[in-house]
Enzyme design. Structure first.
Site, PDB file in Angstrom:
ATOM      1  N   GLU A  49     -44.296  -2.229 -24.272  1.00 56.89           N
ATOM      2  CA  GLU A  49     -45.305  -2.481 -24.488  1.00 56.89           C
ATOM      3  C   GLU A  49     -46.101  -3.540 -24.633  1.00 56.89           C
ATOM      4  O   GLU A  49     -45.577  -4.540 -25.447  1.00 56.89           O
ATOM      5  CB  GLU A  49     -45.323  -1.602 -25.642  1.00 56.89           C
ATOM      6  CG  GLU A  49     -45.283  -0.449 -26.008  1.00 56.89           C
ATOM      7  CD  GLU A  49     -45.099   0.646 -26.836  1.00 56.89           C
ATOM      8  OE1 GLU A  49     -45.080   1.889 -26.650  1.00 56.89           O
ATOM      9  OE2 GLU A  49     -45.395   0.032 -28.044  1.00 56.89           O
ATOM     10  N   ASP A  60     -50.162  -2.850 -38.975  1.00 53.79           N
ATOM     11  CA  ASP A  60     -48.843  -2.894 -38.572  1.00 53.79           C
ATOM     12  C   ASP A  60     -47.955  -3.658 -39.875  1.00 53.79           C
ATOM     13  O   ASP A  60     -48.951  -4.123 -40.588  1.00 53.79           O
ATOM     14  CB  ASP A  60     -49.242  -4.423 -37.887  1.00 53.79           C
ATOM     15  CG  ASP A  60     -49.172  -3.615 -35.998  1.00 53.79           C
ATOM     16  OD1 ASP A  60     -48.038  -2.980 -35.588  1.00 53.79           O
ATOM     17  OD2 ASP A  60     -50.281  -4.086 -35.802  1.00 53.79           O
ATOM     18  N   TYR A 174     -47.263   9.915 -27.752  1.00 49.01           N
ATOM     19  CA  TYR A 174     -46.761   8.811 -28.369  1.00 49.01           C
ATOM     20  C   TYR A 174     -46.355   9.141 -29.658  1.00 49.01           C
ATOM     21  O   TYR A 174     -47.270   9.498 -30.736  1.00 49.01           O
ATOM     22  CB  TYR A 174     -46.950   7.204 -28.716  1.00 49.01           C
ATOM     23  CG  TYR A 174     -46.645   6.166 -29.280  1.00 49.01           C
ATOM     24  CD1 TYR A 174     -45.564   6.256 -30.945  1.00 49.01           C
ATOM     25  CD2 TYR A 174     -46.220   4.804 -28.632  1.00 49.01           C
ATOM     26  CE1 TYR A 174     -45.003   5.528 -31.310  1.00 49.01           C
ATOM     27  CE2 TYR A 174     -45.457   4.008 -29.206  1.00 49.01           C
ATOM     28  CZ  TYR A 174     -45.073   3.774 -30.287  1.00 49.01           C
ATOM     29  OH  TYR A 174     -44.958   3.400 -30.694  1.00 49.01           O
TER      30      TYR A 174
END
Lengths: 267, 404
Positions: A49, A60, A174
């Site tokens: 990725e 994040d 995912y």
């Protein structure tokens, strides 16, 4: 068949599990990324990725935030990331997934990006802040250029959303191991098992689990449940701790191998 | 001719104001925003919820706020009749308390015990800390370190009210970085935590909900001006950071096509990217922190740093409903520079004895520009907050007053 689908076919045939490695492209510098990716691949990573740094990465944790800041400071743009992907593709057939926030992609142009990414040998895209409700145009553009679109499902995703995620995803789905931002954790939430069960009931796509995976034990535990696991922050932290260390690539390779051993199959 | 959409009936079910708004959040945040939307829609239609909110707005916050005719300022400028909507007189000193009371009651209804918020100028943080003290919530306020430096007094006020203020040292260390940090906290602690977003920004339902809690400003002002002048104003002027006070005063006037609506952005200290926070000087549509709207960004889609003397206007994106009103030409967006805002603040202080917040001073500056040529017109300016919190910045920028 895309390289991503090909990878999961191959894993299935060989009875193996896949290790997906995330790094922030351009951290610590755009010149360094191809060598870091090669190290990950030598260590046994099956899919890479390529994270696109963004100024406001709301999903994040601090490790990837700092990596993004370093990459932006080093001048990394979406153009740079595509160039780097092209360089990697000249030497490897490993599947490459572009992992990015939406705004740089909108600025670049959805259709233009899909075309250019395919031209550089990128195989798919994951837009972290494109909810399925807003993703119609994006999915169309990517599929027109033969790219896979990977979406996230979280333990908190409602059945309605799980269905939409399965419907819009190609390549694999995912799964997020827990709620929260990206980053390492000592133990993994037991929310994964029910999520895996409910996604299996609605899709035949391979499943990968990510968020918080940093140790071979995590890989072992999750490898029993899904086709692949994703490791991000742990790689990025290793890079951060060895920015000026000439043996960074060697360390990255051996850490990748260690994680891969978590599946119980020598890399 | 295609039928005009009713601008006062936005957004649609997905939170869209025309193409703007929406829900651009990571999947981990979708469940919380869906839960919030469902809870809000139920509360909104519950008379008991509305009655409790109305009672607090009246008895605790001090609504209705006066609509004051600024006779001296009007005379001095020699043109329009200028009316001031005095949100600065509310408890905690700014309009922000309207939204905080509404959302805190909602949080209690949802069974949350911890409230988090972001703040730029500190006004929203203070208002959040205040309602958390009142309604007994644990309170954490995220604030950029640059803003903490600029707004020391408000940092202390929040702490005095029992809130924990957490400095954010990422990015530009201002409002947008504080919002990102609050979103990260929310997504990690969603079980017991309510995110009390302070502007008409972010993912659906926030832009709609924040507007709804502030639309009382315009409803009062409309009634008051009709009573005082016997007619509607010609122009309404409000400053626009995210745009909560502006959308609050605009909303009741949306169907009144003859009433001109003017939003004033932060013109900062120059026209180059990074020197201002005026989204209609170089911004482009994009996605930031959950919404699609006009945003200042570079050619690679990285969000630009912004500058304004006023921390509350120092944000890269304009609220999505404003972007839609701009596209529909229902509202016009202009900018006042740092210097113009400082001059306007000084003028209002001298002529009327009202020291406005630096944010509100941007709206006053626009009235100062327009009034002389607007003989016979009525200008209604939203004074969204009072200037006590800005005294340090006024002192830094008006040094000659310390020499007297």
């Amino acid at each position: 068949m895309t390289r991503i689908a090909g990878l999961f076919d191959c894993l299935k045939r060989e009875g193996r599990k896949g290790l997906i490695a995330y790094i922030t492209t351009g951290d610590p510098s755009p010149e360094r990324t191809p060598a870091l990716v090669e190290a990950l691949l030598r260590g046994g990573a099956d899919l890479i990725e390529l994270g696109v740094p963004f100024s406001d990465p709301i999903a994040d944790g601090p490790v990837i935030q700092r990596a993004g800041e370093r990459a932006l400071k080093a001048g990394t743009t979406l153009h740079t990331v595509l160039d780097i992907a092209g360089q990697i593709r000249e030497r490897s057939q490993a599947p490459l997934l572009l992992f990015t926030y939406l705004n740089p992609v909108m600025r670049y142009g959805l259709d233009r990006l899909a075309g250019d990414a395919a031209g550089c040998g990128i195989d798919g895209c994951l837009l972290i802040d494109a909810s399925v409700e807003e993703a119609h145009e994006y999915v169309g553009a990517m599929h027109r250029h033969g790219l896979d679109t990977v979406f996230l499902a979280a333990p908190t995703s409602t059945p309605r959303r799980q269905k939409l995620v399965a419907q819009y995803s190609t390549g694999f789905v995912y799964l997020v191991s827990r709620t929260g931002v990206t980053g390492e954790r000592d133990s993994l939430s037991d929310a994964v098992a029910p999520l895996v069960r409910s996604m299996r009931a609605i899709t035949d796509l391979p499943l990968a689990v990510g968020f918080g995976i940093s140790k071979p034990e995590h890989v072992t535990e999750l490898g029993r449940q899904v086709e692949a696991v994703v490791v991000g922050s742990a790689f990025v932290r290793l890079i951060e701790r060895n920015l000026d260390n000439p043996s960074l690539e060697i360390q990255l390779e051996s850490f990748t191998r260690e994680l891969k051993h978590g599946f119980g199959v020598p890399a | 001719m295609t039928p005009q959409p009713d601008l006062s009936q936005q957004p649609d079910g997905g939170g869209h104001f025309g193409p703007y708004g929406g829900r651009y959040v990571p999947e981990v945040l979708m469940a919380p925003v869906e839960e919030l939307e469902a809870a809000y829609v139920t509360a909104r239609d519950d008379p008991a919820f509305q009655a409790e909110l109305a009672d607090l707005l009246h008895n605790y916050a001090g609504r209705p706020t006066p609509l004051y005719f600024a006779k001296n300022l009007s005379q001095k400028l020699g043109g329009a009749r200028i009316w001031l909507k005095r949100e600065d007189l509310l408890h905690t000193g700014a309009h922000k308390i309207n939204n905080c009371l509404g959302q805190a009651l909602l949080a209690r209804r949802m069974g949350k015990r911890r409230i988090i918020a972001e703040t730029g100028a500190g006004q929203h943080g203070v208002a959040t800390a205040t309602v958390c003290a009142l309604l007994n919530f644990d309170c954490v306020v995220y604030m950029g370190e640059e803003d903490m430096r600029r707004q020391r007094l408000n940092v202390f006020r929040m702490r005095l009210l029992g809130a924990k203020v957490v400095g954010v040292a990422n990015g530009s260390c201002t409002l947008k970085d504080a919002i990102s940090e609050a979103m990260r906290d929310w997504v990690s602690n969603v079980g017991d935590t309510y995110y009390l977003l302070g502007s008409a920004l972010g993912s659906h339902p926030y832009p709609m909900m924040v507007r709804d809690f502030h639309k009382v400003i315009g409803e009062e002002a409309r009634r008051q001006i009709l009573e005082a002048e016997g007619r509607l104003p010609d122009t309404i002027i409000a400053c626009v950071g995210g745009g909560s006070n502006a959308i609050g005063i605009f909303h009741a006037f949306l169907p009144d096509a003859a009433v001109e609506l003017v939003g004033v952005e932060a013109g900062g200290r120059g026209d180059a990217l990074g020197e201002h926070a005026a989204r209609y000087r170089g911004g482009a549509p994009g996605v930031l922190q959950g919404a699609y709207s006009f945003v200042l960004q570079d050619e690679h889609g990285q969000i630009a740093l912004t500058h304004s003397v006023s921390a509350g206007l120092d944000y890269a994106m304009i609220g999505p409903e404003h972007a839609w009103l701009h596209d529909r030409r229902r509202a016009e967006y202009t900018a006042a520079s740092d210097a113009e805002a400082l001059d306007a603040a000084r003028l209002l202080s001298h002529t009327e004895g009202i020291i406005p917040a630096l944010e509100s001073a941007h709206a006053v500056a626009e009235a100062v520009k327009r009034a002389p040529a607007a003989k016979g017109k009525i200008l209604l300016v939203n004074v969204s907050g009072r200037g006590d919190k800005d005294i340090d910045i006024y002192r830094e920028n008006l040094k000659e007053l310390d020499q007297a």
